[in-house]
Design a protein around this motif. Structure first.
Motif, PDB file in Angstrom:
ATOM      1  N   THR A 184       0.830  -1.208   0.000  1.00 54.19           N
ATOM      2  CA  THR A 184       0.000   0.000   0.000  1.00 54.19           C
ATOM      3  C   THR A 184       0.862   1.254   0.000  1.00 54.19           C
ATOM      4  O   THR A 184       0.549   2.233  -0.686  1.00 54.19           O
ATOM      5  CB  THR A 184      -0.926   0.002   1.229  1.00 54.19           C
ATOM      6  N   ARG A 187       2.121   1.866  -3.447  1.00 50.97           N
ATOM      7  CA  ARG A 187       1.090   2.456  -4.303  1.00 50.97           C
ATOM      8  C   ARG A 187       0.917   3.939  -3.992  1.00 50.97           C
ATOM      9  O   ARG A 187       0.685   4.746  -4.894  1.00 50.97           O
ATOM     10  CB  ARG A 187      -0.227   1.701  -4.102  1.00 50.97           C
ATOM     11  N   ARG A 211      -5.576   1.376   9.727  1.00 50.75           N
ATOM     12  CA  ARG A 211      -6.614   1.053   8.763  1.00 50.75           C
ATOM     13  C   ARG A 211      -7.978   1.367   9.347  1.00 50.75           C
ATOM     14  O   ARG A 211      -8.243   1.087  10.513  1.00 50.75           O
ATOM     15  CB  ARG A 211      -6.562  -0.427   8.383  1.00 50.75           C
ATOM     16  N   ARG A 216      -6.399   2.691   4.157  1.00 49.04           N
ATOM     17  CA  ARG A 216      -5.241   2.693   5.039  1.00 49.04           C
ATOM     18  C   ARG A 216      -4.675   4.110   5.060  1.00 49.04           C
ATOM     19  O   ARG A 216      -4.522   4.742   4.010  1.00 49.04           O
ATOM     20  CB  ARG A 216      -4.156   1.706   4.594  1.00 49.04           C
ATOM     21  N   LEU A 234      -8.119   0.534  -0.412  1.00 48.45           N
ATOM     22  CA  LEU A 234      -7.497  -0.785  -0.377  1.00 48.45           C
ATOM     23  C   LEU A 234      -7.966  -1.734  -1.471  1.00 48.45           C
ATOM     24  O   LEU A 234      -7.601  -2.906  -1.460  1.00 48.45           O
ATOM     25  CB  LEU A 234      -7.753  -1.434   0.997  1.00 48.45           C
TER      26      LEU A 234
END
Length: 262
Positions: A184, A187, A211, A216, A234
């Motif tokens: 994550t 990204r 989260r 997140r 997510l």
């Protein structure tokens, strides 16, 4: 010109069915406040707003299918143009809300793909205004333009990924196992909001992460000791990313908060 009519009709019918099913599925109170046009109206009007949108889609689909009357052709252009405006407003005012284009399946935050799809549909509707044949006749004469339209709409539809994920995981995203935190974060670092704010950060590593449901959160400090908080959705290969700057002065007046770990 008439080759795009079947696509418009199918999408309008799917939108109608999905919105009616969403309203009648007995979702928990407040759930509609995160979906499409319902976001922009008061709570007691949210279900009627979705149903009204469904009725408009059904009427336009029937008109395109059975007639060549310009009121249905121009009405479809106006509907998708208005939809584009609504999605832009949703992205600006409620970045956590989904477009609701196909009911609860369209619950992911509005991104450029969803907006691009309504722009493409507006263009398709515009090209179909002067089509000499009704939709039912155009459906019997498929062409390469129709196939190209299908490919474009498929590429611009995040709902396809969401449906595949639901088939694979059989649970809504808030109940699924989240990707690894490192995935994550990677990204996040490939996103536009990160590039826009990277120079403000005192450190490239977050000092806190947690989260909440389908998001997140990563908290960083900037050079003014304010918190820069990024939220990464997510679900999806290219998830939505949102950012907010929380002043250190503002946080002094907030109650202590313990984030929930994934």
């Amino acid at each position: 010109m008439e080759s795009q009519l079947p696509l418009l009709i199918v999408l309008l019918v799917l939108g109608t069915i999905a919105k009616v099913a969403t309203v009648w599925s007995g979702r928990e109170p407040g759930a509609l406040s995160k979906i499409g046009p319902a976001v922009l109206v008061p709570g007691r009007m949210q279900a009627p707003a979705l149903l009204l949108c469904a009725v408009v889609e059904a009427v336009l689909a029937a008109g395109l299918l059975l007639t060549t009357h310009p009121i249905f052709r121009w009405g479809t252009v106006a509907f998708f143009a208005m939809s584009t405006y609504v999605l832009v407003e949703l992205r600006r005012r409620r970045p956590d809300a989904g477009c609701g284009c196909f009911g609860e399946v369209s619950s992911a935050p509005v991104g450029m793909r969803s907006i691009g799809r309504t722009v493409a549909l507006t263009g398709m509707a515009g090209l179909s205004v002067w089509a000499p044949a009704p939709g039912w006749l155009a459906a019997t004469q498929p062409s390469w333009l129709m196939a190209a339209g299908v490919a474009v709409l498929a590429a611009l539809s995040p709902e396809i990924e969401e449906m595949l994920n639901r088939v694979r995981f059989r649970a809504p995203c808030e109940q699924r196992r989240a990707p690894a935190e490192s995935v994550t974060l990677s990204r996040l670092r490939s996103s536009g909001p990160w590039r826009a704010h990277r120079g403000e950060l005192a450190s490239p590593e977050p000092h806190d992460t947690w989260r909440e449901l389908c998001w997140r959160f990563f908290a960083f400090q900037n050079h003014d000791q304010d918190d820069v908080v990024f939220a990464v959705f997510l679900s999806g290969r290219h998830p939505a990313v949102r950012v907010a700057v929380v002043s250190a002065v503002d946080t002094e007046s907030l109650p202590e908060y313990t984030p929930v770990s994934a």
